[in-house]
Design a protein around this motif. Structure first.
Motif, PDB file in Angstrom:
ATOM      1  N   ARG A   1      -0.466   6.984   1.463  1.00 43.33           N
ATOM      2  CA  ARG A   1      -1.811   7.566   1.521  1.00 43.33           C
ATOM      3  C   ARG A   1      -2.882   6.473   1.640  1.00 43.33           C
ATOM      4  O   ARG A   1      -3.867   6.639   2.348  1.00 43.33           O
ATOM      5  N   GLU A   2      -2.697   5.358   0.951  1.00 42.54           N
ATOM      6  CA  GLU A   2      -3.647   4.254   1.087  1.00 42.54           C
ATOM      7  C   GLU A   2      -3.637   3.727   2.513  1.00 42.54           C
ATOM      8  O   GLU A   2      -4.696   3.457   3.090  1.00 42.54           O
TER       9      GLU A   2
ATOM     10  N   ALA B   1      -5.343   6.279   4.757  1.00 49.01           N
ATOM     11  CA  ALA B   1      -6.793   6.227   4.556  1.00 49.01           C
ATOM     12  C   ALA B   1      -7.374   4.975   5.194  1.00 49.01           C
ATOM     13  O   ALA B   1      -8.444   5.032   5.821  1.00 49.01           O
TER      14      ALA B   1
ATOM     15  N   THR C   1     -11.747  11.192  -2.524  1.00 45.13           N
ATOM     16  CA  THR C   1     -10.332  10.839  -2.471  1.00 45.13           C
ATOM     17  C   THR C   1     -10.103   9.711  -1.482  1.00 45.13           C
ATOM     18  O   THR C   1      -9.377   8.751  -1.769  1.00 45.13           O
ATOM     19  N   VAL C   2     -10.736   9.785  -0.327  1.00 44.95           N
ATOM     20  CA  VAL C   2     -10.629   8.706   0.659  1.00 44.95           C
ATOM     21  C   VAL C   2     -11.169   7.411   0.070  1.00 44.95           C
ATOM     22  O   VAL C   2     -10.548   6.354   0.205  1.00 44.95           O
TER      23      VAL C   2
ATOM     24  N   GLY D   1      -8.470   1.260  -3.539  1.00 46.55           N
ATOM     25  CA  GLY D   1      -7.184   0.747  -4.008  1.00 46.55           C
ATOM     26  C   GLY D   1      -6.530  -0.163  -2.978  1.00 46.55           C
ATOM     27  O   GLY D   1      -5.981  -1.213  -3.314  1.00 46.55           O
ATOM     28  N   ALA D   2      -6.623   0.231  -1.718  1.00 41.33           N
ATOM     29  CA  ALA D   2      -6.043  -0.574  -0.639  1.00 41.33           C
ATOM     30  C   ALA D   2      -6.750  -1.920  -0.531  1.00 41.33           C
ATOM     31  O   ALA D   2      -6.099  -2.957  -0.407  1.00 41.33           O
TER      32      ALA D   2
ATOM     33  N   SER E   1     -16.111   6.683   5.635  1.00 40.80           N
ATOM     34  CA  SER E   1     -15.198   7.419   4.758  1.00 40.80           C
ATOM     35  C   SER E   1     -15.374   8.930   4.886  1.00 40.80           C
ATOM     36  O   SER E   1     -14.401   9.684   4.840  1.00 40.80           O
TER      37      SER E   1
ATOM     38  N   TYR F   1      -8.585   5.942  -2.309  1.00 43.37           N
ATOM     39  CA  TYR F   1      -7.473   5.329  -1.586  1.00 43.37           C
ATOM     40  C   TYR F   1      -7.911   4.010  -0.949  1.00 43.37           C
ATOM     41  O   TYR F   1      -7.210   3.006  -1.008  1.00 43.37           O
TER      42      TYR F   1
ATOM     43  N   LEU G   1       0.838  -1.192   0.000  1.00 36.73           N
ATOM     44  CA  LEU G   1       0.000   0.000   0.000  1.00 36.73           C
ATOM     45  C   LEU G   1       0.875   1.246   0.000  1.00 36.73           C
ATOM     46  O   LEU G   1       1.928   1.276   0.632  1.00 36.73           O
ATOM     47  N   THR G   2       0.393   2.278  -0.701  1.00 34.48           N
ATOM     48  CA  THR G   2       1.096   3.554  -0.640  1.00 34.48           C
ATOM     49  C   THR G   2       0.876   4.158   0.743  1.00 34.48           C
ATOM     50  O   THR G   2      -0.012   3.719   1.496  1.00 34.48           O
TER      51      THR G   2
END
Length: 72
Positions: free
Chosen positions: A11-12, A15, A38-39, A45-46, A25, A42, A8-9
């Motif tokens: 930011r991910e 979040a 945006t949340v 994606g996570a 969220s 993220y 995970l990045t």
């Protein structure tokens, strides 16, 4: 933030932690000072990287990861 087994990045991961702590969220977005969408991006994606489909599954996996980090 510590590395994680899913790649995970930062930011991910942030979040993920915020959504789990705040339960929603929208609340997490306010706490992070970013938009709800945006949340969601993220967090989505996570979840995909983690191979889970629900908040509960993500929370369990993320909590396990954080506990392992503390124990290490």
């Amino acid at each position: 933030m510590n590395s994680n087994p899913w790649g995970l990045t930062e930011r991910e991961a942030t979040a993920m932690t915020a959504v789990i702590q705040h339960g929603r969220s929208k609340t997490a977005a306010r706490a992070m000072g970013i938009s709800y969408r945006t949340v969601e991006a993220y967090f989505c994606g996570a979840r995909k990287k983690m191979g889970v489909s629900s908040l509960v599954q993500a929370a369990v996996a993320w909590d396990r990861h954080l506990r392992e980090q503390v124990a290490a």
